[in-house]
Design an enzyme around this catalytic site. Structure first.
Site, PDB file in Angstrom:
ATOM      1  N   ASP A  68       0.864  -1.172   0.000  1.00 30.11           N
ATOM      2  CA  ASP A  68       0.000   0.000   0.000  1.00 30.11           C
ATOM      3  C   ASP A  68       0.906   1.229   0.000  1.00 30.11           C
ATOM      4  OD1 ASP A  68      -2.475   1.178  -0.181  1.00 30.11           O
ATOM      5  OD2 ASP A  68      -2.803   1.300   1.961  1.00 30.11           O
ATOM      6  N   TYR A 150      -0.340  11.638  -7.991  1.00 33.05           N
ATOM      7  CA  TYR A 150       0.245  12.954  -7.691  1.00 33.05           C
ATOM      8  C   TYR A 150       1.571  13.191  -8.429  1.00 33.05           C
ATOM      9  CZ  TYR A 150      -3.166  12.634  -3.883  1.00 33.05           C
ATOM     10  OH  TYR A 150      -4.322  12.491  -3.157  1.00 33.05           O
TER      11      TYR A 150
END
Ligand code: ITT
Length: 188
Positions: A68, A150
């Site tokens: 993750d 991002y």
């Protein structure tokens, strides 16, 4: 040894497959017939990675690892972190997520941030985690077409281009994910 990578993402799977020794047979969630959604309900990257890896170990009896990742902004106490994909809402909209980062960083001079990956490993009766961090700064405009998330607003320390401008070949060598996976591979 059979080893499950708890992902449905074929690109992530292929990237790791290239790095593994032939003695390891790498399987995806799809390969083992795990089509159900594993709910990522953890409050940290660590918790979410363990939820996925332990689920496969318990339900399928197979050795497994799961990852993750998230963006952690210094002046926002590590936000968006574990909710990076859903920062601006459940629709997982990259544009909206970036707009929310800018909104929250408005008037702040410190734009330091990091990407962080955690890999949780469940092999036989052992559990451990590997972490990869890449530090950098966020910018007020989007630059570059590569990558995802991002990447267009993140410049890692020592570079002048954003992750989206660097291209996948360079990014995949220096990224948080690459660092975490390299650690993991060294420990196998
Ligand atoms: P999974 O299906 O494998 O969970 P994901 O898209 O949710 O894929 P991650 O868990 O790796 O991806 O990352 C969660 C979010 O964090 C992701 O949606 C991005 O918003 C952000 N992120 C993580 N790694 C990034 C990277 O390398 N570049 C830009 N954004 C990243």
């Amino acid at each position: 040894m059979k080893l499950v990578f708890a992902t449905h993402n074929p690109n992530k799977l292929e990237e790791i497959k290239q790095l593994l020794p032939d003695s390891i047979e790498l399987l995806s969630l799809t390969d083992i017939g795990c089509i159900e959604e594993i709910e990522e309900t953890g409050k940290t990257l660590e918790e979410n990675a363990y939820i996925k890896a332990r689920y496969v170990k318990t339900q399928y009896g197979l050795n497994c690892f799961a990852d993750d990742s998230g963006l952690e902004i210094d002046v926002l106490n590590g936000a968006p972190g574990v909710i990076s994909a859903r920062y601006a809402g459940r629709q997982k909209d990259n544009e909206a997520n970036i707009a929310k980062v800018w909104e929250n960083l408005n008037n702040k001079s410190n734009k330091a941030a990091q990407f962080r990956t955690v890999i949780a490993v469940c092999i036989e009766d052992k559990e451990w985690e590997c972490e990869g961090i890449v530090r950098g700064n966020l910018i007020d405009e989007k630059r570059g077409d590569g990558g995802f998330g991002y990447d267009p607003i993140f410049i890692t320390d020592g570079y002048t281009k954003t992750f989206a401008e660097l291209g996948s070949e360079i990014k995949n060598k220096i990224s948080h994910r690459a660092k975490a996976f390299q650690l993991f591979l060294n420990q196998l």
